[in-house]
Design a protein around this motif. Structure first.
Motif, PDB file in Angstrom:
ATOM      1  N   GLY A  14       0.834  -1.212   0.000  1.00  0.00           N
ATOM      2  CA  GLY A  14       0.000   0.000   0.000  1.00  0.00           C
ATOM      3  C   GLY A  14       0.858   1.247   0.000  1.00  0.00           C
ATOM      4  N   SER A  16       1.144   3.473  -2.440  1.00  0.00           N
ATOM      5  CA  SER A  16       0.739   4.456  -3.459  1.00  0.00           C
ATOM      6  C   SER A  16       0.149   5.732  -2.887  1.00  0.00           C
ATOM      7  N   LYS A  17      -0.290   5.672  -1.641  1.00  0.00           N
ATOM      8  CA  LYS A  17      -0.889   6.872  -1.062  1.00  0.00           C
ATOM      9  C   LYS A  17      -0.808   6.848   0.463  1.00  0.00           C
ATOM     10  N   ILE A  19      -0.223   6.819   4.296  1.00  0.00           N
ATOM     11  CA  ILE A  19       0.904   6.491   5.171  1.00  0.00           C
ATOM     12  C   ILE A  19       1.982   5.710   4.410  1.00  0.00           C
ATOM     13  N   ARG A  39      -2.300  -1.674  -6.141  1.00  0.00           N
ATOM     14  CA  ARG A  39      -3.082  -2.638  -6.924  1.00  0.00           C
ATOM     15  C   ARG A  39      -2.742  -2.572  -8.411  1.00  0.00           C
ATOM     16  N   ASP A  57      -2.842  -6.978  -5.238  1.00  0.00           N
ATOM     17  CA  ASP A  57      -4.184  -6.794  -4.688  1.00  0.00           C
ATOM     18  C   ASP A  57      -4.402  -7.924  -3.686  1.00  0.00           C
ATOM     19  N   LEU A  58      -4.423  -7.570  -2.408  1.00  0.00           N
ATOM     20  CA  LEU A  58      -4.492  -8.595  -1.351  1.00  0.00           C
ATOM     21  C   LEU A  58      -5.810  -9.352  -1.346  1.00  0.00           C
ATOM     22  N   ASN A  84       1.305  -2.506   5.353  1.00  0.00           N
ATOM     23  CA  ASN A  84       0.580  -1.257   5.591  1.00  0.00           C
ATOM     24  C   ASN A  84      -0.783  -1.224   4.892  1.00  0.00           C
ATOM     25  N   SER A 133      -1.653  -1.932  12.039  1.00  0.00           N
ATOM     26  CA  SER A 133      -3.016  -2.285  12.438  1.00  0.00           C
ATOM     27  C   SER A 133      -3.706  -0.990  12.878  1.00  0.00           C
ATOM     28  N   TYR A 150     -14.177  -3.102  10.266  1.00  0.00           N
ATOM     29  CA  TYR A 150     -12.807  -2.576  10.404  1.00  0.00           C
ATOM     30  C   TYR A 150     -12.216  -3.002  11.751  1.00  0.00           C
ATOM     31  N   LYS A 154      -9.091  -5.773  12.251  1.00  0.00           N
ATOM     32  CA  LYS A 154      -7.813  -5.400  12.870  1.00  0.00           C
ATOM     33  C   LYS A 154      -7.577  -6.203  14.165  1.00  0.00           C
ATOM     34  N   VAL A 182      -4.492   9.748  11.205  1.00  0.00           N
ATOM     35  CA  VAL A 182      -3.696  10.364  10.146  1.00  0.00           C
ATOM     36  C   VAL A 182      -4.594  10.886   9.021  1.00  0.00           C
ATOM     37  N   THR A 184      -5.538  10.932   5.832  1.00  0.00           N
ATOM     38  CA  THR A 184      -5.468  10.203   4.568  1.00  0.00           C
ATOM     39  C   THR A 184      -6.888  10.067   4.027  1.00  0.00           C
TER      40      THR A 184
END
Ligand code: NAP
Length: 228
Positions: A14, A16-17, A19, A39, A57-58, A84, A133, A150, A154, A182, A184
């Motif tokens: 992750g 690309s953006k 964090i 992805r 892509d997970l 991440n 997490s 979510y 986690k 954060v 984002t």
């Protein structure tokens, strides 16, 4: 003759953006070789000679298999592996909804767990496996009735980190990080977050390169251990 130290290698999912992008830039600024995932496999925000983007892509087993193949072809053993990538489509929603619930688990829990399992042998024994997490996954701290998928995804990931740390016994070390609140786009528009991605990345970097306790659950914002 001067001995030139080997460039350390870090894999960041992750990247690309948010964090992950800030973290990638921070590690590059500290002379690490960084392999970052998104992805699409394209991360146009980083044009650095020590950066390699790969597609992952997970939530898709064929994408995970291709990423593992690509990583194998690079013949890299990583010093640091930062998991991440994550999503939160039900963040702040009170009612659980099956589609977003399943998607959240596919990425945050199932995809992340099986990707880590396959990557273990590509991390040096003296290395570190980091799982980004959230304190929203802490059962002890939970006093809310929202963000069901979510929080549950986690919490399950936190349990996996414990099992992983028990299995690896410090070689490599495992830690779980809450990156802070954060600014984002994880929940559409998280503009009121207390930290910028760069501030969070700085805190994560300092923790990751420190001699942290194996199996720590660490809050970047308060610099304290979190309850599970
Ligand atoms: N922001 C916060 O306040 C906060 C607080 C606590 C914990 N966290 C955690 O911090 C991590 C990073 O979050 P963020 O806020 O930086 O979010 P973000 O800006 O939305 O970034 C998420 C990253 O995950 C990647 N991603 C999304 N779906 C994916 C999939 N199916 N497979 C692989 N990668 C995927 C995205 O890449 P592409 O879309 O390009 O594929 C992107 O690079 C997450 O694990 C999140 O749960 C964030």
């Amino acid at each position: 003759m001067k001995c030139i130290p080997m460039q350390k290698k870090v894999l960041i999912t992750g990247a690309s953006k948010g964090i992950g992008l800030a973290l990638s830039r921070h590690f590059l600024a500290h002379n690490y070789e960084v392999i970052g995932t998104s992805r699409t496999g394209k991360i146009i925000e980083i044009t650095h000679s020590s950066f390699t983007p790969i597609a992952l892509d997970l939530s898709k087993t064929d994408s995970v298999a291709n990423a593992l193949k690509e990583l194998e072809s690079l013949k890299v053993t990583f010093d640091i592996f930062i998991n991440n990538a994550g999503i939160g489509p039900d963040l702040n929603y009170t009612e659980p909804e099956q589609d977003t619930y399943l998607k959240t688990f596919e990425v945050n829990t199932t995809g992340t767990t099986f990707f880590i399992e396959k990557m273990i042998s590509n991390i040096t024994k003296e290395g570190k496996i980091i799982i980004i997490s959230s304190k929203m996954g802490s059962i002890e701290m939970c006093s809310s009735s929202c963000s069901v998928a979510y929080r549950m995804s986690k919490a399950a990931l936190n349990m996996y980190s414990k099992i992983l740390a028990n299995k690896l016994n410090g070689f490599p070390k495992v830690a779980v990080i809450h990156p802070g609140w954060v600014r984002t786009m994880i929940s559409g528009d998280n503009t009121s977050g207390r930290l910028s991605p760069e501030e969070s990345a700085l805190g994560i970097f300092d923790f990751v390169i420190s001699d942290f306790d194996n199996s720590a659950f660490w809050d970047i914002e308060t610099q304290t251990h979190l309850p599970w």
